[in-house]
Design a protein around this motif. Structure first.
Motif, mmCIF file in Angstrom:
data_model
loop_
_atom_site.group_PDB
_atom_site.id
_atom_site.type_symbol
_atom_site.label_atom_id
_atom_site.label_comp_id
_atom_site.label_asym_id
_atom_site.label_seq_id
_atom_site.Cartn_x
_atom_site.Cartn_y
_atom_site.Cartn_z
ATOM 1 N N UNK A 99 31.111 15.676 4.616
ATOM 2 C CA UNK A 99 31.734 15.728 5.944
ATOM 3 C C UNK A 99 30.987 14.807 6.890
ATOM 4 N N UNK A 100 31.674 14.419 7.972
ATOM 5 C CA UNK A 100 31.069 13.606 9.020
ATOM 6 C C UNK A 100 30.493 14.559 10.065
ATOM 7 N N UNK A 101 29.171 14.599 10.148
ATOM 8 C CA UNK A 101 28.521 15.506 11.107
ATOM 9 C C UNK A 101 28.581 14.962 12.526
ATOM 10 N N UNK A 102 28.385 13.691 12.683
ATOM 11 C CA UNK A 102 28.409 13.032 13.991
ATOM 12 C C UNK A 102 29.313 11.818 13.913
ATOM 13 N N UNK A 103 30.337 11.792 14.761
ATOM 14 C CA UNK A 103 31.167 10.608 14.913
ATOM 15 C C UNK A 103 30.589 9.811 16.083
ATOM 16 N N UNK A 104 29.992 8.687 15.793
ATOM 17 C CA UNK A 104 29.285 7.932 16.820
ATOM 18 C C UNK A 104 30.142 7.497 17.984
ATOM 19 N N UNK A 105 31.471 7.540 17.819
ATOM 20 C CA UNK A 105 32.348 7.174 18.931
ATOM 21 C C UNK A 105 32.435 8.289 19.976
ATOM 22 N N UNK A 106 32.061 9.524 19.581
ATOM 23 C CA UNK A 106 32.149 10.667 20.493
ATOM 24 C C UNK A 106 30.817 10.884 21.188
ATOM 25 N N UNK A 107 30.842 11.744 22.198
ATOM 26 C CA UNK A 107 29.648 11.996 22.995
ATOM 27 C C UNK A 107 28.625 12.899 22.300
ATOM 28 N N UNK A 108 29.049 13.972 21.613
ATOM 29 C CA UNK A 108 28.036 14.893 21.062
ATOM 30 C C UNK A 108 27.108 14.198 20.074
ATOM 31 N N UNK A 109 25.841 14.579 20.133
ATOM 32 C CA UNK A 109 24.850 14.019 19.224
ATOM 33 C C UNK A 109 24.131 15.118 18.437
ATOM 34 N N UNK A 110 24.318 16.381 18.805
ATOM 35 C CA UNK A 110 23.717 17.477 18.052
ATOM 36 C C UNK A 110 24.648 17.852 16.909
ATOM 37 N N UNK A 111 24.068 18.263 15.777
ATOM 38 C CA UNK A 111 24.884 18.685 14.643
ATOM 39 C C UNK A 111 24.392 20.027 14.110
ATOM 40 N N UNK A 112 25.303 20.720 13.419
ATOM 41 C CA UNK A 112 24.988 22.009 12.833
ATOM 42 C C UNK A 112 25.899 22.216 11.633
ATOM 43 N N UNK A 113 25.353 22.742 10.529
ATOM 44 C CA UNK A 113 26.179 23.061 9.370
ATOM 45 C C UNK A 113 25.500 24.148 8.550
ATOM 46 N N UNK A 114 26.265 24.743 7.631
ATOM 47 C CA UNK A 114 25.774 25.772 6.728
ATOM 48 C C UNK A 114 25.926 25.283 5.303
ATOM 49 N N UNK A 115 24.883 25.427 4.488
ATOM 50 C CA UNK A 115 24.920 25.011 3.089
ATOM 51 C C UNK A 115 25.734 26.003 2.274
ATOM 52 N N UNK A 116 26.740 25.517 1.535
ATOM 53 C CA UNK A 116 27.570 26.394 0.719
ATOM 54 C C UNK A 116 26.874 26.802 -0.581
ATOM 55 N N UNK A 117 26.008 25.923 -1.102
ATOM 56 C CA UNK A 117 25.347 26.178 -2.382
ATOM 57 C C UNK A 117 23.950 25.580 -2.321
ATOM 58 N N UNK A 118 23.059 25.965 -3.225
ATOM 59 C CA UNK A 118 21.705 25.403 -3.189
ATOM 60 C C UNK A 118 21.681 23.955 -3.655
ATOM 61 N N UNK A 119 20.663 23.219 -3.213
ATOM 62 C CA UNK A 119 20.507 21.832 -3.645
ATOM 63 C C UNK A 119 19.934 20.959 -2.550
ATOM 64 N N UNK A 120 19.754 19.681 -2.891
ATOM 65 C CA UNK A 120 19.228 18.701 -1.936
ATOM 66 C C UNK A 120 20.393 17.962 -1.297
ATOM 67 N N UNK A 121 20.711 18.326 -0.078
ATOM 68 C CA UNK A 121 21.791 17.681 0.673
ATOM 69 C C UNK A 121 21.277 16.389 1.299
ATOM 70 N N UNK A 122 22.187 15.415 1.490
ATOM 71 C CA UNK A 122 21.792 14.148 2.065
ATOM 72 C C UNK A 122 22.331 13.950 3.467
ATOM 73 N N UNK A 123 21.529 13.284 4.301
ATOM 74 C CA UNK A 123 21.944 12.882 5.649
ATOM 75 C C UNK A 123 21.890 11.357 5.685
#
Length: 532
Positions: free
Chosen positions: A77-101
């Protein structure tokens, strides 16, 4: 190129590849911030090791987007769309593992600098609401004692001695008080009827103790009655709350307690600055009127009801200078609000002229809901049946000295009857009138719009509402007040720190009568000064 140069180039390429691989596999820890540039290819991915259910918060600053990759490296998913104003992000991990940013460049802005900060990773077990702040110093002290292994016995012993609710001063706010309502020992929940919030308020539990509480900042002149409902059964029907409602067992002040039944009566809170209600109690040595109950059938409405006729001492049918009160909801205004006693005392104090009363009962709950909201058939009953019938029994007065009065739906009915029959009712006394009412399919405030459209009538108004009643009552009463004044009506409008409550209305009714038909003079003008 000689052999040594070739070896040097190979080593440099290997070193560059290793650095790039290390960068592309960078990890990010909570509280860590990194800087970079968003490139069209080979962008760095920061990995965050997560468990299922972990809550992740962070922030990106810069003209970039931020994409979340799943543990397999696929875009999630796109956590931050740089065209929009918000810069804070939040999400919940559905399963264990090493997620990438992964930071991604915006169109036309390759290489834009950015900073990325991982602010928090919160495990599922830690994702619980913080305990509410304890506004009450007494409860805060108790919480500290419980944390050190103490119990609640001393706290409850003090409440038994001092009574409930708990009333505490607020530093720097002499006109306010902190009131904490309490219940001991419920297992699942506690709800409160008559809370200053205007809602069926839910009490909070103090940790795992037997103390349930709800605190409110209120004016020091507050007056209200209330009931508590412990361990309400789960249901979508709010009426189920009534299954367990009762008075507060630690509050010795009660209201509507004629039966002595804890489930039917209410508890009473009157702070020291609440205006007095000097006409409620029977007084020895004064002339007392009589109260007669009669039955009146209506062909127009197809029902029969009780009507109570009060005649003050010395009442003479047709005598000059006398007045008449016409009042709805006899079930309340002969009991919770002792109207005959109020009138006896007001007359004895010389605040109003000799005033008779017609107190009208409802044949049933259903008929009340059908008749008191604006109803032309009920208006005809009042004008063509009830008032001529009362005149035959010696109760009448000119319109200028006749008050039509009621509370809630009764206040709405009083204002409607004044509009429809000003030749009979020249004064409207409305207590927390239900001016939100509207016909099916229409906006709230039907009667107020009717006053806007109508030519002004020879009417005077006393409108009372409570600050704890919420916008449905308070705002619609204010709207009617403004409309009436704009139309040129004489209006006295008052608001008290109270709710939708007969405890308040038993003080408001006499002050409304003094305002509308009171005898001129200093005593009359001062009688309800604290109610203005």
């Amino acid at each position: 190129m000689n052999r040594i140069s070739l070896i040097r180039c190979a080593l440099l390429l290997a070193l560059t590849s290793a650095v790039a691989q290390a960068a592309s596999e960078a990890t990010l820890q909570p509280g860590q911030a990194v800087n970079g540039q968003a490139m069209s290819a080979g962008s760095t991915v920061w990995h965050v090791g997560l468990k299922a259910g972990d809550l992740v918060r962070g922030r990106v600053d810069g003209d970039v987007s931020l994409r979340l990759l799943d543990p397999q490296g696929r875009p999630l998913r796109l956590l931050i769309d740089g065209q929009d104003q918000p810069r804070a992000f939040i999400f919940v991990a559905d399963s264990p593992g090493a997620y990438g940013l992964r930071a991604e460049p915006l169109d036309g802005r390759p290489g834009a600098p950015f900073s990325l900060r991982l602010e928090q990773v919160l495990a599922r077990a830690e994702q619980q609401q913080s305990p509410p702040r304890l506004a009450s110093p007494a409860l805060a002290e108790l919480a500290g004692q419980l944390a050190q292994g103490g119990d609640t016995e001393a706290f409850w012993n003090a409440r038994k001695a001092q009574g409930t609710p708990l009333v505490e001063r607020l530093p720097g706010q002499p006109q306010q008080r902190l009131v904490t309502f309490l219940w001991r020992g419920a297992q699942h929940n506690v709800r409160m009827f008559g809370a200053p919030s205007g809602r069926h308020e839910a009490l909070q539990r103090l940790g795992t103790s037997d103390v349930w509480y709800a605190s409110f900042e209120v004016p020091a002149s507050t007056r209200l009655s209330y009931q508590m409902a412990p361990d309400v059964p789960p249901s979508d029907d709010r009426r189920v709350i009534l299954a367990t409602t009762r008075r507060d067992p630690l509050n010795p002040a009660t209201f509507a307690d004629s039966s002595g039944d804890a489930w039917l009566s209410r508890s009473r809170l009157e702070l020291p600055d609440a205006p007095p209600q000097p006409w409620v109690a029977e007084r020895p040595g004064i002339a007392r009127g009589t109260l007669e109950r009669k039955r009146l059938a209506s062909d127009e409405l197809g029902n029969t009801r009780d009507v109570y006729l009060y005649r003050p001492a010395g009442w003479r049918p047709g005598a000059a200078g006398q007045a008449l009160l016409v009042l709805f909801d006899a079930h309340a205004y002969t009991r919770q609000v002792p109207t005959p006693t109020l009138l006896d005392n007001l007359i004895a104090d010389g605040l109003i002229p000799p005033t008779a009363a017609i107190i009208i009962a409802n044949p049933s709950d259903l008929s009340r809901q059908q008749e008191l909201p604006p109803n032309p058939r009920f208006a005809r009953f009042m004008a063509e049946d009830l008032m001529p019938w009362a005149r035959q029994h010696g109760l009448s007065a000119p319109a200028a000295r006749t008050v039509i009065a009621g509370s809630s739906y009764g206040g709405l009915a009083a204002s409607y009857l004044g509009l429809m029959h000003p030749e009979l009712f020249g004064n409207v006394l409305s207590l927390s009138g239900s001016y939100w009412w509207a016909k099916d399919g229409e906006e709230p405030g039907w009667l107020t719009r009717e006053y806007v459209k109508a030519t002004p009538k020879p009417l005077r108004f006393y409108l009372q509402s409570g600050l704890f009643e919420g916008p449905t009552i308070l705002d619609t009463n204010r709207h009617l007040r403004d409309v009436l004044r704009a139309k040129g009506y004489a209006v006295e409008a008052v608001e008290y720190p109270a709710g939708h409550d007969y405890l308040q209305w038993r003080g408001s009714l006499p002050c409304g009568l003094v305002s509308l038909i009171g005898r001129p003079g200093e005593a009359s003008s001062q009688a309800c000064a604290e109610y203005r």
